[in-house]
Design a protein around this motif. Structure first.
Motif, mmCIF file in Angstrom:
data_model
loop_
_atom_site.group_PDB
_atom_site.id
_atom_site.type_symbol
_atom_site.label_atom_id
_atom_site.label_comp_id
_atom_site.label_asym_id
_atom_site.label_seq_id
_atom_site.Cartn_x
_atom_site.Cartn_y
_atom_site.Cartn_z
ATOM 1 N N HIS A 153 0.934 -1.401 -0.312
ATOM 2 C CA HIS A 153 -0.326 0.070 -0.087
ATOM 3 C C HIS A 153 0.625 1.731 0.117
ATOM 4 O O HIS A 153 0.139 1.973 -0.322
ATOM 5 C CB HIS A 153 -0.785 0.176 1.119
ATOM 6 N N LYS A 154 1.904 1.398 0.805
ATOM 7 C CA LYS A 154 3.107 2.173 0.604
ATOM 8 C C LYS A 154 3.417 2.768 -0.651
ATOM 9 O O LYS A 154 3.681 3.772 -1.262
ATOM 10 C CB LYS A 154 4.023 2.126 2.194
ATOM 11 N N TYR A 155 2.996 1.831 -1.558
ATOM 12 C CA TYR A 155 3.798 2.155 -2.320
ATOM 13 C C TYR A 155 2.891 3.248 -4.044
ATOM 14 O O TYR A 155 2.687 2.531 -5.116
ATOM 15 C CB TYR A 155 4.562 0.766 -3.929
ATOM 16 N N LEU A 156 1.567 2.787 -3.449
ATOM 17 C CA LEU A 156 -0.426 3.104 -3.876
ATOM 18 C C LEU A 156 -0.039 4.371 -4.079
ATOM 19 O O LEU A 156 0.822 5.651 -3.243
ATOM 20 C CB LEU A 156 -0.857 3.077 -3.475
ATOM 21 N N TRP A 163 -1.698 7.077 -1.965
ATOM 22 C CA TRP A 163 -1.219 6.949 -0.146
ATOM 23 C C TRP A 163 0.028 7.458 -0.254
ATOM 24 O O TRP A 163 0.896 8.070 0.612
ATOM 25 C CB TRP A 163 -0.982 5.338 -0.109
ATOM 26 N N ARG A 164 0.899 6.904 -1.381
ATOM 27 C CA ARG A 164 2.147 8.359 -1.287
ATOM 28 C C ARG A 164 2.858 9.796 -1.069
ATOM 29 O O ARG A 164 3.776 10.600 -0.233
ATOM 30 C CB ARG A 164 3.487 7.832 -2.056
ATOM 31 N N LYS A 165 1.379 9.965 -1.864
ATOM 32 C CA LYS A 165 1.171 11.567 -1.610
ATOM 33 C C LYS A 165 1.118 11.538 -0.730
ATOM 34 O O LYS A 165 1.362 12.861 -0.159
ATOM 35 C CB LYS A 165 1.170 11.456 -2.688
ATOM 36 N N ALA A 166 0.177 11.029 -0.139
ATOM 37 C CA ALA A 166 -0.794 11.750 1.203
ATOM 38 C C ALA A 166 -0.016 11.636 2.512
ATOM 39 O O ALA A 166 0.710 12.154 3.420
ATOM 40 C CB ALA A 166 -1.657 10.569 1.640
ATOM 41 N N GLN A 167 1.516 10.834 2.322
ATOM 42 C CA GLN A 167 1.866 10.552 2.930
ATOM 43 C C GLN A 167 3.452 11.871 3.007
ATOM 44 O O GLN A 167 4.108 12.325 3.988
ATOM 45 C CB GLN A 167 3.008 9.105 3.293
ATOM 46 N N ARG A 168 4.109 12.681 1.815
ATOM 47 C CA ARG A 168 4.288 12.971 1.641
ATOM 48 C C ARG A 168 4.205 14.375 1.897
ATOM 49 O O ARG A 168 4.351 15.511 2.504
ATOM 50 C CB ARG A 168 4.950 13.185 -0.008
ATOM 51 N N LEU A 169 2.799 14.024 1.724
ATOM 52 C CA LEU A 169 1.964 15.614 2.005
ATOM 53 C C LEU A 169 1.473 16.089 3.466
ATOM 54 O O LEU A 169 2.077 17.202 4.462
ATOM 55 C CB LEU A 169 0.308 15.924 1.426
ATOM 56 N N LEU A 170 2.077 15.067 4.510
ATOM 57 C CA LEU A 170 1.749 14.682 6.429
ATOM 58 C C LEU A 170 3.222 15.142 6.408
ATOM 59 O O LEU A 170 3.586 16.380 7.041
ATOM 60 C CB LEU A 170 1.403 13.262 6.510
ATOM 61 N N GLU A 180 5.047 17.147 4.739
ATOM 62 C CA GLU A 180 5.292 18.762 4.704
ATOM 63 C C GLU A 180 4.760 19.295 5.139
ATOM 64 O O GLU A 180 5.050 20.638 5.363
ATOM 65 C CB GLU A 180 5.270 18.602 2.805
ATOM 66 N N GLY A 181 4.208 19.018 6.039
ATOM 67 C CA GLY A 181 3.303 19.871 7.324
ATOM 68 C C GLY A 181 1.721 20.311 6.637
ATOM 69 O O GLY A 181 1.553 21.721 7.035
ATOM 70 N N ALA A 182 1.248 19.743 5.569
ATOM 71 C CA ALA A 182 0.314 20.761 4.371
ATOM 72 C C ALA A 182 -0.967 20.801 5.561
ATOM 73 O O ALA A 182 -2.323 20.928 5.367
ATOM 74 C CB ALA A 182 0.034 19.184 3.407
ATOM 75 N N ILE A 183 -1.691 19.844 6.709
ATOM 76 C CA ILE A 183 -2.284 19.759 7.849
ATOM 77 C C ILE A 183 -1.627 20.460 9.461
ATOM 78 O O ILE A 183 -2.588 20.367 10.117
ATOM 79 C CB ILE A 183 -3.093 18.572 7.864
#
Length: 342
Positions: A127-130, A133-140, A142-145
């Motif tokens: 799942h970590k390669y979808l 989901w990879r983008k979600a982890q990167r956004l988190l 980077e402090g997106a929320i």
């Protein structure tokens, strides 16, 4: 130089692995091992042109001298297969499907065997390669929320079937900060879902990470439904709430990001159907680098897999004995044996 692979398993997911290996330039699939069904073994080996095929893993390993043994067979046979694989001098890495094990003693023995023989091991949390989901982890990251405060992770399939994926992704989103404690509850085993793995039909866990982030994990029939999904295995979602917004992702629907301060609100596609095959290839393509440089680590390695397994076992433990439990902890098999089919 290509890494030589022996694949163990002949059902649908083994077919997916065979296809992924042949789509990569990094591997040569040199052998296929089955458990007891010779016809299914022959059919899969013929489909992918694998000349060496056997129901005897030890004999097949001696014949082929592989670098990698990929175990895609049922979880109840996994420990014995790993015992055989670690005894082969040529084997550098063992790839294991989730769950890592069905009991604590099996997990600890797998860990001991790999360490004692110097074999690398990965657990396939693809799942970590979808992409979403990879983008979600990167956004988190980077402090997106803002600062992560709370995570809700849910699946309608039982904890042993999809719980390790779910907990692993929650830990991935929280940058693998250590778990401080876990408190959980489970229901009885009645076989409400389609999984062949025996586990409680419902399981609920509350997790406190060392960085103060809390997570709630819901597994099984009582967990939330994702509107529009008809396959229980697609009812997988993680919501992450931060100091400045939230991020929500569903396995086969959407990735949503909202920042309260800036007003930013984006929704994009998250698709298992479209991307799981490539995600599996990408996961496998990460293996040669890990084999060449184990010191660099891998976020699907045995150490990471043991973290999510420990969290699952903590839910079992506190369900039986009450209270909450600090990690790490060495668990006994009685917490799982209470759900054994009589």
């Amino acid at each position: 130089m290509k890494l030589k692979v022996v694949l163990v398993g002949t059902k649908g997911w083994a077919d997916a692995h065979a296809k992924a290996y042949q789509a990569s330039d990094s591997f040569e699939l040199v052998g296929l091992c089955g458990h007891s069904n010779a016809e299914r073994l022959k059919a899969l080996a013929d489909r992918y042109g694998i000349a060496a095929r056997s129901l005897d893993l030890a004999a097949l390993l001696q014949e082929t001298s592989p670098d990698i043994v990929d175990i895609v067979s049922s979880a109840d046979a996994r420990l014995e297969l790993i015992k055989t694989a670690v005894g082969c001098p040529s084997v550098k890495l063992i790839n294991i499907e989730k769950p890592l094990a069905l009991t604590p003693s099996e997990a600890y023995e797998i860990e001991r065997l790999c360490k004692a023989t110097g074999k690398l091991a990965l657990v396939n949390h693809q799942h970590k390669y979808l992409p979403a989901w990879r983008k979600a982890q990167r956004l988190l990251r980077e402090g997106a929320i803002g600062e992560i405060e709370f995570i809700r992770a849910t699946t309608k399939v039982n904890i042993m079937e999809q719980g390790s994926h779910l907990i692993d992704m929650a830990m991935f989103f929280n940058d693998y900060h250590p778990i401080r404690w876990v408190m959980g509850q489970t229901g009885p085993y009645e076989g409400k879902d389609s999984s062949p793995i025996v586990a409680p039909d419902e399981a609920l866990g509350s997790i406190l990470f060392a960085n103060g982030v809390r997570a709630v994990v819901e597994c099984g029939a009582f967990a939330r439904s994702l509107k529009g999904e008809t396959n229980p295995f697609y009812h997988i979602g993680i919501d992450v709430y931060g100091s400045e917004g939230h991020l929500k992702i569903a396995l086969n629907q959407t990735l949503e990001l909202r920042n309260y301060a800036s007003g930013l609100h984006t929704i994009e596609k998250s698709s298992w159907d479209e991307h799981h095959s490539q995600a599996l290839i990408d996961y496998m393509n990460s293996i040669p680098e890990y084999v060449a440089n184990p010191q660099a680590g891998h976020f699907c390695d045995l150490a990471h897999a043991m973290l999510s397994f420990q969290a699952m076992m903590a839910i079992y433990h506190t369900s039986k004995y009450g209270g909450r439990i600090e990690l790490p902890h060495r668990f006994e098999d009685d917490i799982v044996e209470q759900f054994a089919v009589q």
